[in-house]
Design a protein around this motif. Structure first.
Motif, short mmCIF file in Angstrom:
data_model
loop_
_atom_site.label_atom_id
_atom_site.label_comp_id
_atom_site.label_asym_id
_atom_site.label_seq_id
_atom_site.Cartn_x
_atom_site.Cartn_y
_atom_site.Cartn_z
N LEU A 1 -6.43 23.05 26.00
CA LEU A 1 -7.88 22.91 25.98
C LEU A 1 -8.30 22.16 24.72
O LEU A 1 -9.32 21.50 24.68
CB LEU A 1 -8.55 24.28 26.03
N GLU A 2 -7.44 22.29 23.70
CA GLU A 2 -7.61 21.60 22.43
C GLU A 2 -6.22 21.08 22.04
O GLU A 2 -5.23 21.50 22.63
CB GLU A 2 -8.11 22.57 21.36
N ALA A 3 -6.14 20.20 21.06
CA ALA A 3 -4.85 19.70 20.57
C ALA A 3 -4.68 20.17 19.13
O ALA A 3 -5.36 19.68 18.24
CB ALA A 3 -4.79 18.18 20.67
N HIS A 4 -3.77 21.12 18.93
CA HIS A 4 -3.57 21.70 17.60
C HIS A 4 -2.34 21.16 16.89
O HIS A 4 -2.07 21.56 15.77
CB HIS A 4 -3.43 23.23 17.71
N GLY A 5 -1.57 20.29 17.52
CA GLY A 5 -0.32 19.83 16.93
C GLY A 5 0.81 20.77 17.32
O GLY A 5 0.58 21.96 17.55
N VAL A 6 2.01 20.27 17.42
CA VAL A 6 3.16 21.09 17.81
C VAL A 6 3.54 21.99 16.63
O VAL A 6 3.75 21.51 15.52
CB VAL A 6 4.35 20.24 18.28
N ASN A 7 3.63 23.28 16.89
CA ASN A 7 3.94 24.26 15.86
C ASN A 7 5.39 24.09 15.41
O ASN A 7 6.30 24.08 16.23
CB ASN A 7 3.70 25.66 16.41
N PRO A 8 5.64 23.99 14.10
CA PRO A 8 7.01 23.83 13.61
C PRO A 8 7.94 24.98 14.00
O PRO A 8 9.14 24.75 14.20
CB PRO A 8 6.85 23.77 12.08
N LEU A 9 7.41 26.18 14.15
CA LEU A 9 8.26 27.30 14.56
C LEU A 9 8.67 27.17 16.03
O LEU A 9 9.77 27.58 16.40
CB LEU A 9 7.57 28.65 14.30
N ALA A 10 7.82 26.58 16.85
CA ALA A 10 8.20 26.31 18.24
C ALA A 10 9.34 25.31 18.27
O ALA A 10 10.32 25.47 19.02
CB ALA A 10 7.01 25.79 19.04
N ILE A 11 9.24 24.28 17.46
CA ILE A 11 10.32 23.28 17.37
C ILE A 11 11.61 23.95 16.91
O ILE A 11 12.68 23.72 17.48
CB ILE A 11 9.92 22.13 16.41
N GLU A 12 11.50 24.82 15.91
CA GLU A 12 12.68 25.49 15.36
C GLU A 12 13.38 26.39 16.38
O GLU A 12 14.60 26.32 16.54
CB GLU A 12 12.28 26.31 14.13
N VAL A 13 12.61 27.23 17.09
CA VAL A 13 13.27 28.16 18.02
C VAL A 13 13.80 27.44 19.25
O VAL A 13 14.81 27.86 19.83
CB VAL A 13 12.38 29.36 18.41
N MET A 14 13.17 26.34 19.64
CA MET A 14 13.71 25.57 20.76
C MET A 14 15.01 24.89 20.34
O MET A 14 15.96 24.84 21.12
CB MET A 14 12.68 24.55 21.26
N ALA A 15 15.07 24.41 19.11
CA ALA A 15 16.30 23.78 18.60
C ALA A 15 17.44 24.79 18.58
O ALA A 15 18.60 24.42 18.81
CB ALA A 15 16.07 23.20 17.22
N GLU A 16 17.13 26.07 18.34
CA GLU A 16 18.16 27.11 18.39
C GLU A 16 18.81 27.19 19.77
O GLU A 16 19.96 27.60 19.89
CB GLU A 16 17.55 28.47 18.05
N ASP A 17 18.06 26.78 20.80
CA ASP A 17 18.59 26.78 22.17
C ASP A 17 18.94 25.36 22.62
O ASP A 17 18.99 25.06 23.82
CB ASP A 17 17.56 27.42 23.12
N ASN A 18 19.15 24.48 21.65
CA ASN A 18 19.55 23.09 21.90
C ASN A 18 18.56 22.28 22.73
O ASN A 18 18.96 21.40 23.50
CB ASN A 18 20.95 23.04 22.55
N ILE A 19 17.27 22.59 22.58
CA ILE A 19 16.22 21.82 23.23
C ILE A 19 15.38 21.18 22.13
O ILE A 19 14.83 21.87 21.27
CB ILE A 19 15.31 22.72 24.11
N ASP A 20 15.29 19.87 22.16
CA ASP A 20 14.55 19.13 21.13
C ASP A 20 13.15 18.81 21.63
O ASP A 20 12.98 17.99 22.52
CB ASP A 20 15.29 17.84 20.78
N ILE A 21 12.15 19.49 21.06
CA ILE A 21 10.76 19.18 21.40
C ILE A 21 10.06 18.49 20.23
O ILE A 21 8.84 18.33 20.24
CB ILE A 21 9.98 20.42 21.87
N SER A 22 10.82 18.06 19.24
CA SER A 22 10.22 17.45 18.06
C SER A 22 9.53 16.12 18.37
O SER A 22 8.67 15.68 17.61
CB SER A 22 11.27 17.25 16.97
N HIS A 23 9.88 15.48 19.46
CA HIS A 23 9.27 14.21 19.85
C HIS A 23 8.01 14.42 20.69
O HIS A 23 7.27 13.48 20.94
CB HIS A 23 10.27 13.37 20.63
#
Length: 136
Positions: free
Chosen positions: A37-59
């Motif tokens: 509904l708004e754009a808050h930017g991708v949360n760095p902790l979301a990027i971190e925990v996804m990387a723990e599962d080998n999923i890169d959402i940093s892009h």
């Protein structure tokens, strides 16, 4: 190809994680996007925990609802009550699903406790995406 749209309040955590998993597990079934509904930017902790599962959402990047994509989506998944309540009207034949997930960005406590909340939400999203993938 069918389109799926993952929506939450700020497109910073839940919908970003759902998009990340969907791009792995649903790529043969859907064109995939997420928004808020708004754009808050991708949360760095979301990027971190996804990387723990080998999923890169940093892009990935945070964005608001695209009216055209919304109107042409076959499946809309709202990942929080705010998005469900404030989402534009979903017209038939679009199917919608509501996943009432807590907002990990609201987690409090130590950095490790906050990460644990992000991991719990991530794991729930992954299981729900896998369930979608197993449906014909």
């Amino acid at each position: 190809m069918n389109k799926i749209y993952f929506l939450c309040t700020g497109n910073s955590c839940r919908s970003q994680m759902a998009e990340g998993y969907a791009r792995i597990f649903l790529k043969d079934k859907y064109e995939i996007q997420s928004a808020g509904l708004e754009a808050h930017g991708v949360n760095p902790l979301a990027i971190e925990v996804m990387a723990e599962d080998n999923i890169d959402i940093s892009h990935q990047y945070s964005k608001t609802i695209d009216p055209h994509y919304f109107k042409t989506a076959n499946l809309i998944v709202t990942l929080c009550g705010d998005a469900k309540d404030r989402c534009p009207v979903i017209a038939p034949p679009t199917h919608s699903i509501y996943w009432p997930l807590p907002d990990p960005a609201q987690a409090t406590g130590t950095p490790e406790q906050q990460l644990q909340i992000f991991r719990q939400v991530r794991n729930e999203i992954k299981q729900r995406i896998l369930a979608l993938a197993s449906n014909p």
